[in-house]
Scaffold this active site. Structure first.
Site, mmCIF file in Angstrom:
data_model
loop_
_atom_site.group_PDB
_atom_site.id
_atom_site.type_symbol
_atom_site.label_atom_id
_atom_site.label_comp_id
_atom_site.label_asym_id
_atom_site.label_seq_id
_atom_site.Cartn_x
_atom_site.Cartn_y
_atom_site.Cartn_z
ATOM 1 N N ASP A 9 48.788 -8.461 60.014
ATOM 2 C CA ASP A 9 47.683 -8.189 59.071
ATOM 3 C C ASP A 9 47.083 -6.832 59.440
ATOM 4 O O ASP A 9 47.373 -6.268 60.501
ATOM 5 C CB ASP A 9 46.610 -9.289 59.167
ATOM 6 C CG ASP A 9 45.484 -9.094 58.141
ATOM 7 O OD1 ASP A 9 45.761 -8.623 57.019
ATOM 8 O OD2 ASP A 9 44.319 -9.400 58.464
ATOM 9 N N GLY A 42 42.564 -2.762 51.911
ATOM 10 C CA GLY A 42 42.057 -2.908 50.541
ATOM 11 C C GLY A 42 41.713 -1.601 49.861
ATOM 12 O O GLY A 42 41.562 -1.542 48.645
ATOM 13 N N CYS A 74 48.681 -10.979 54.908
ATOM 14 C CA CYS A 74 47.730 -10.067 54.281
ATOM 15 C C CYS A 74 48.064 -10.050 52.785
ATOM 16 O O CYS A 74 49.163 -9.636 52.401
ATOM 17 C CB CYS A 74 47.897 -8.678 54.896
ATOM 18 S SG CYS A 74 46.910 -7.397 54.113
ATOM 19 N N ASN A 75 47.142 -10.537 51.978
ATOM 20 C CA ASN A 75 47.382 -10.558 50.526
ATOM 21 C C ASN A 75 47.559 -9.143 49.981
ATOM 22 O O ASN A 75 48.371 -8.905 49.090
ATOM 23 C CB ASN A 75 46.203 -11.210 49.804
ATOM 24 C CG ASN A 75 46.072 -12.692 50.094
ATOM 25 O OD1 ASN A 75 46.532 -13.523 49.317
ATOM 26 N ND2 ASN A 75 45.458 -13.035 51.214
ATOM 27 N N CYS A 185 42.150 -13.127 50.282
ATOM 28 C CA CYS A 185 42.195 -12.183 51.403
ATOM 29 C C CYS A 185 42.130 -13.055 52.647
ATOM 30 O O CYS A 185 41.276 -13.952 52.734
ATOM 31 C CB CYS A 185 41.003 -11.230 51.362
ATOM 32 S SG CYS A 185 40.819 -10.253 52.865
ATOM 33 N N HIS A 187 41.067 -12.583 55.469
ATOM 34 C CA HIS A 187 39.822 -12.504 56.242
ATOM 35 C C HIS A 187 38.785 -13.536 55.761
ATOM 36 O O HIS A 187 37.903 -13.925 56.524
ATOM 37 C CB HIS A 187 39.186 -11.114 56.096
ATOM 38 C CG HIS A 187 39.775 -10.075 56.987
ATOM 39 N ND1 HIS A 187 40.993 -9.490 56.732
ATOM 40 C CD2 HIS A 187 39.306 -9.506 58.136
ATOM 41 C CE1 HIS A 187 41.246 -8.597 57.687
ATOM 42 N NE2 HIS A 187 40.241 -8.593 58.553
HETATM 43 N N1 DGL Z 1 43.391 -9.447 55.288
HETATM 44 C C1 DGL Z 1 43.814 -8.587 54.231
HETATM 45 C C2 DGL Z 1 44.193 -9.384 52.982
HETATM 46 O O1 DGL Z 1 44.540 -10.532 53.039
HETATM 47 C C3 DGL Z 1 42.958 -7.455 53.808
HETATM 48 C C4 DGL Z 1 41.929 -6.826 54.630
HETATM 49 C C5 DGL Z 1 41.908 -5.318 54.434
HETATM 50 O O2 DGL Z 1 41.378 -4.848 53.417
HETATM 51 O O3 DGL Z 1 42.461 -4.647 55.301
HETATM 52 O O4 DGL Z 1 44.211 -8.845 51.900
#
Ligand code: DGL
Length: 265
Positions: A9, A42, A74-75, A185, A187
């Site tokens: 991620d 993002g 990580c989406n 996301c 997070h």
């Molecule tokens: N954890 C990431 C996701 O699933 C994104 C976090 C970021 O913006 O870096 O999209």
């Protein structure tokens, strides 16, 4: 030798997926890789994300890391770069994408929200996901970079500002008819408790962690003879293996034993 699963991620968000996979496959070996030098993803373009993942594959190759499955937890990275990255390697890659399909099946009000990063809410992959699986349902898009930062801080330092969180939730202004929010996301499950209490439990939150763990288990256990042999050996391992953490920038915590690495630009 037990299976080695690398979970990737931009930051610590992927640990929410890692936890599900570890619970399903307690005897596998895991490494966690965060590209926090480029956090937040993002705000990056698809080209930048593809370049970072290409460098990750290069790192895996040059370090001769034996990887059975790479999970892009990580989406943002998955919806922006999965196809491009799969074409570059023979390592099986499991991506994490927003749980639109189960959310559309769950909603009674026929109105759901996708809470994700700006890159995820904007990209073509996500639009196609909504077109394919969101039929008959209104899908409102909510993007936040701030919630990523709040989740990072909470996870790494334990610090949390209710005022900062509430301000962001107010800005998002989720439509009052929404009864399901997709946490698109990795997070955001870190903040699930807070999001849940912000809506007094009236909105159901959905993430992809459990589905990803099932997918990884299925790939390892049914990946032919090789997969079965690895799992058979792994049951001899009595204790959970130490987890290796890699990061591309310094991390504000002492609780993780992190190895700093550099990905080529
Ligand atoms: N954890 C990431 C996701 O699933 C994104 C976090 C970021 O913006 O870096 O999209």
């Amino acid at each position: 030798m037990s299976s080695h699963i690398v979970v990737f991620d931009s930051g610590i968000g992927g640990t929410t997926v890692l936890e599900h996979i570890q619970a399903s496959l307690p005897h596998a070996s895991f490494s966690y890789f965060m590209d926090n030098a480029y956090l937040p993803y993002g705000k990056l373009s698809s080209q930048q994300i593809i370049a970072r993942l290409t460098s990750l594959l290069h790192f895996i190759e040059t370090e001769k890391l034996h990887v059975d499955i790479l999970v892009i937890a990580c989406n943002t990275a998955s919806t922006s770069a999965l196809a491009a990255i799969r074409a570059l390697t023979t390592i099986p890659i499991v991506g994490v994408v927003p749980a639109i399909k189960p959310a559309a099946a769950l909603t009674k009000s026929k109105r759901i929200g996708l809470l994700a990063t700006p890159a995820t809410t904007c990209n073509t992959y996500t639009q196609q996901l909504i077109e394919s699986y969101g039929k008959g349902v209104i899908v409102d898009l909510y993007s936040s970079v701030e919630l990523v930062a709040i989740a990072e801080q909470l996870y790494l330092t334990g610090e949390y500002s209710e005022a900062r969180f509430e301000q962001e939730m107010q800005r998002l202004a989720v439509h009052k008819e929404t009864d399901v929010i997709v946490l698109g996301c990795t997070h955001f499950p870190i903040l699930a408790k807070h999001i849940n209490s912000y809506y007094d439990g009236a909105i159901q939150l959905l993430d992809s962690g459990a589905a990803i763990a099932n997918r990884v288990s299925a790939l390892l256990n049914h990946g032919g003879e090789k997969g079965l042999q690895r799992e058979a050996c792994s049951i001899l391992v009595k204790q959970k293996k130490p987890l290796h953490y890699y990061a591309t920038a310094s991390v504000l915590t002492t609780k993780l034993n992190i190895v700093r690495v550099k990905l080529i630009d």
